[in-house]
Design an enzyme around this catalytic site. Structure first.
Site, PDB file in Angstrom:
ATOM      1  N   HIS A 165       0.856  -1.178   0.000  1.00  0.00           N
ATOM      2  CA  HIS A 165       0.000   0.000   0.000  1.00  0.00           C
ATOM      3  C   HIS A 165       0.898   1.236   0.000  1.00  0.00           C
ATOM      4  O   HIS A 165       1.839   1.305   0.790  1.00  0.00           O
ATOM      5  CB  HIS A 165      -0.904  -0.010   1.239  1.00  0.00           C
ATOM      6  CG  HIS A 165      -1.812   1.171   1.332  1.00  0.00           C
ATOM      7  ND1 HIS A 165      -2.938   1.303   0.561  1.00  0.00           N
ATOM      8  CD2 HIS A 165      -1.747   2.283   2.102  1.00  0.00           C
ATOM      9  CE1 HIS A 165      -3.532   2.458   0.848  1.00  0.00           C
ATOM     10  NE2 HIS A 165      -2.830   3.064   1.780  1.00  0.00           N
TER      11      HIS A 165
ATOM     12  N   GLU B  82     -10.359  -6.342   6.861  1.00  0.00           N
ATOM     13  CA  GLU B  82     -10.492  -4.880   6.883  1.00  0.00           C
ATOM     14  C   GLU B  82      -9.469  -4.252   5.945  1.00  0.00           C
ATOM     15  O   GLU B  82      -8.285  -4.608   5.950  1.00  0.00           O
ATOM     16  CB  GLU B  82     -10.277  -4.357   8.305  1.00  0.00           C
ATOM     17  CG  GLU B  82     -10.670  -2.886   8.441  1.00  0.00           C
ATOM     18  CD  GLU B  82     -10.616  -2.397   9.872  1.00  0.00           C
ATOM     19  OE1 GLU B  82     -10.731  -3.247  10.784  1.00  0.00           O
ATOM     20  OE2 GLU B  82     -10.446  -1.185  10.079  1.00  0.00           O
ATOM     21  N   LEU B  83      -9.883  -3.328   5.143  1.00  0.00           N
ATOM     22  CA  LEU B  83      -9.067  -2.722   4.078  1.00  0.00           C
ATOM     23  C   LEU B  83      -7.805  -2.064   4.634  1.00  0.00           C
ATOM     24  O   LEU B  83      -7.868  -1.256   5.565  1.00  0.00           O
ATOM     25  CB  LEU B  83      -9.898  -1.670   3.327  1.00  0.00           C
ATOM     26  CG  LEU B  83      -9.220  -1.028   2.121  1.00  0.00           C
ATOM     27  CD1 LEU B  83      -8.987  -2.060   1.012  1.00  0.00           C
ATOM     28  CD2 LEU B  83     -10.033   0.138   1.604  1.00  0.00           C
TER      29      LEU B  83
END
Ligand code: GRF
Length: 189
Positions: free
Chosen positions: A108, A142-143
């Site tokens: 990310h 969960e993102l």
């Protein structure tokens, strides 16, 4: 360790992961899978001799379960020990994640837990942050929230715009992700 890599676009992170998985590396790429049949990364993976597949999420409309069932069909055939999300832009359900719990990695482009979700670079600049970076983490339901496996930082300078910052962070992604995958694959024994 059999490793599948999920992409949505250019796949620059996928390329670096595959380039690193040679020699005594404990992992091998067995599949590159995209939610976009036109993803340029699919061509790059084929050129490296890696099996590819595409499941066009647009063909499934709102039926996320059917889309994920098709992803899982390809993954079950490839039988990966590890799944790496690399520029993969679809949210995966708790049910999907549970099938590979603890063995799905994601990169990310922010210093999590800051800036989960999209537009991370413009948010960091808007906030007046002096540093940005990227995070490799285990994927949970969960993102952008699972246990962090590694991070890399870059400085934000006053002249930075989202694209210049993205370019600096991407360089670090290309170093961090292979490093973390190698350590993670080694840790699986
Ligand atoms: C990049 O924005 C990168 O920061 C993020 O996904 C995007 C595309 O990456 N991880 P890639 O070139 O498809 O690996």
């Amino acid at each position: 360790k059999r490793t599948a890599i999920l992409i949505s676009g250019g796949g620059s992170n996928m390329v670096r992961l595959c380039e690193d998985m040679t020699g005594d590396h404990p992992a091998r790429p067995v599949l590159v899978l995209s939610n976009d049949p036109a993803a340029a990364g699919l061509t790059k993976a084929s050129a490296m001799g890696i099996a590819t597949a595409a499941v066009d999420h647009r063909a499934f409309g709102k039926d996320r379960a059917a889309f994920e069932a098709e992803l899982l069909r390809h993954l079950e055939a490839a039988d990966p020990d590890i799944i790496c999300l690399a520029g993969f832009m679809r949210v995966l359900s708790a049910d999907f994640v549970s099938r590979y719990e603890g063995r799905i990695l994601n990169i990310h482009p922010s210093l999590l837990p800051k800036y989960k979700g999209l537009n991370t670079h413009s948010r960091a600049i808007e906030a007046g942050d002096t540093e940005a970076g990227c995070t490799v983490h285990l994927v949970t339901a969960e993102l952008d929230d699972g246990p962090i496996l590694g991070q890399a930082k870059v400085a934000i300078v006053p002249e930075d715009v989202p694209d210049s910052l993205a370019a600096k962070v991407l360089v670090e992604e290309h170093r961090l992700y292979p490093e973390v995958l190698r350590a993670f694959a080694t840790s699986l024994g």
